[in-house]
Design an enzyme around this catalytic site. Structure first.
Site, PDB file in Angstrom:
ATOM      1  N   VAL A  87       0.999  -1.255  -0.049  1.00  0.00           N
ATOM      2  CA  VAL A  87      -0.154   0.101   0.260  1.00  0.00           C
ATOM      3  C   VAL A  87       0.874   1.149  -0.139  1.00  0.00           C
ATOM      4  O   VAL A  87       1.671   1.528   0.796  1.00  0.00           O
ATOM      5  CB  VAL A  87      -0.906   0.025   1.240  1.00  0.00           C
ATOM      6  CG1 VAL A  87      -1.821   1.249   1.017  1.00  0.00           C
ATOM      7  CG2 VAL A  87      -1.799  -1.241   1.163  1.00  0.00           C
ATOM      8  N   LYS A  88       0.693   1.919  -1.158  1.00  0.00           N
ATOM      9  CA  LYS A  88       1.385   3.299  -1.136  1.00  0.00           C
ATOM     10  C   LYS A  88       0.811   4.184  -0.817  1.00  0.00           C
ATOM     11  O   LYS A  88      -0.218   4.677  -1.026  1.00  0.00           O
ATOM     12  CB  LYS A  88       1.869   3.463  -2.845  1.00  0.00           C
ATOM     13  CG  LYS A  88       3.018   4.449  -2.887  1.00  0.00           C
ATOM     14  CD  LYS A  88       3.483   4.084  -4.518  1.00  0.00           C
ATOM     15  CE  LYS A  88       4.535   5.037  -4.911  1.00  0.00           C
ATOM     16  NZ  LYS A  88       4.576   5.149  -6.381  1.00  0.00           N
ATOM     17  N   VAL A  89       1.586   5.094   0.398  1.00  0.00           N
ATOM     18  CA  VAL A  89       0.869   6.302   0.977  1.00  0.00           C
ATOM     19  C   VAL A  89       1.698   7.359   0.945  1.00  0.00           C
ATOM     20  O   VAL A  89       2.715   7.286   1.418  1.00  0.00           O
ATOM     21  CB  VAL A  89       0.672   5.715   2.506  1.00  0.00           C
ATOM     22  CG1 VAL A  89       0.042   6.742   3.391  1.00  0.00           C
ATOM     23  CG2 VAL A  89       0.000   4.390   2.645  1.00  0.00           C
TER      24      VAL A  89
END
Ligand code: E4P
Length: 219
Positions: A87-89
């Site tokens: 998950v890219k945050v």
């Protein structure tokens, strides 16, 4: 050093994967839009297609939300798509809170839009799996993107932070070499920058000579 390809283009991902040297893929909303992938259903399906091509490698899928609850909601949907989804945050306050949440849940994260050593420290303390400092965009502003990588490598080594430095916004094959010299754990780059590593005129000249000599000797 891991090689990720920085694209949502399936043909390029296949080509990189077929070389046998690909360790993963990063995408972002701009790269998805460039491929014409729009609408939540299509976007999610596209991430699954990417995961199926790469098989073993991590695939970064970026959230759109900027509030904690939204980032967590989106991240859980993304993480559920495939075991290799990361998950890219974004590097914002709620993003760091969400990274801590995902870390505690055993979900891999990639903290993106990193432009300073201070941001890198925050992401490592939150337990991010990967940290994405943007070399090319720093260079574009007249600062030194490679210097940012070197500072983060030094800081992470000082404290034994386990967050992997994923050098992003790579614009050339030389950036890859400089990242390797600096000790970045991962580079994510356009396929063209990876292919550029193959090139050397002496290889081409040498191969032509070998083939020509072989042909003459075997006529
Ligand atoms: C990857 O994770 C980044 O989103 C990407 O490398 C940004 O690259 P750009 O600066 O070329 O858009």
């Amino acid at each position: 050093m891991k090689f990720f390809v920085d694209t949502a283009n399936l043909d390029q991902i296949r080509e990189a994967n077929d070389l046998g040297i690909l360790d993963g893929v990063t995408t972002n909303p701009s790269l998805m839009a460039k491929e014409g992938i729009v609408g939540e259903k299509n976007v999610l399906a596209h991430y699954v297609k990417i995961c199926e091509i790469v098989e073993e490698g991590d695939v970064s899928a970026e959230v759109i939300s900027t509030d904690f609850e939204g980032i967590v909601r989106e991240g859980l949907i993304l993480a559920d798509l495939h075991p290799n989804i990361v998950v890219k945050v974004p590097m914002i306050k709620d993003g760091i809170k969400a990274i801590r949440y995902f870390t505690d849940e055993g979900i891999k994260t990639n903290c993106t839009l990193v432009f300073s050593p201070g941001q890198a420290i925050l992401a490592a303390k939150a337990g991010a799996t990967y940290l994405s400092p943007f070399i090319g965009r720093v260079d574009d502003t007249g600062w030194d993107g490679m210097d940012l990588i070197k500072q983060i490598v030094e800081i992470y080594a000082n404290y034994g932070f386990e967050t992997e430095i994923l050098a992003a916004s790579i614009r050339s094959s030389n950036h890859i070499i400089e990242c390797a010299k600096a000790g970045a754990d991962v580079v994510t780059c356009p396929l063209s920058s990876i292919l550029g590593l193959f090139k050397h005129p002496l290889t081409d000249i040498g191969l032509a000579q070998f083939l020509s000599d072989h042909k003459k000797a075997n006529q």
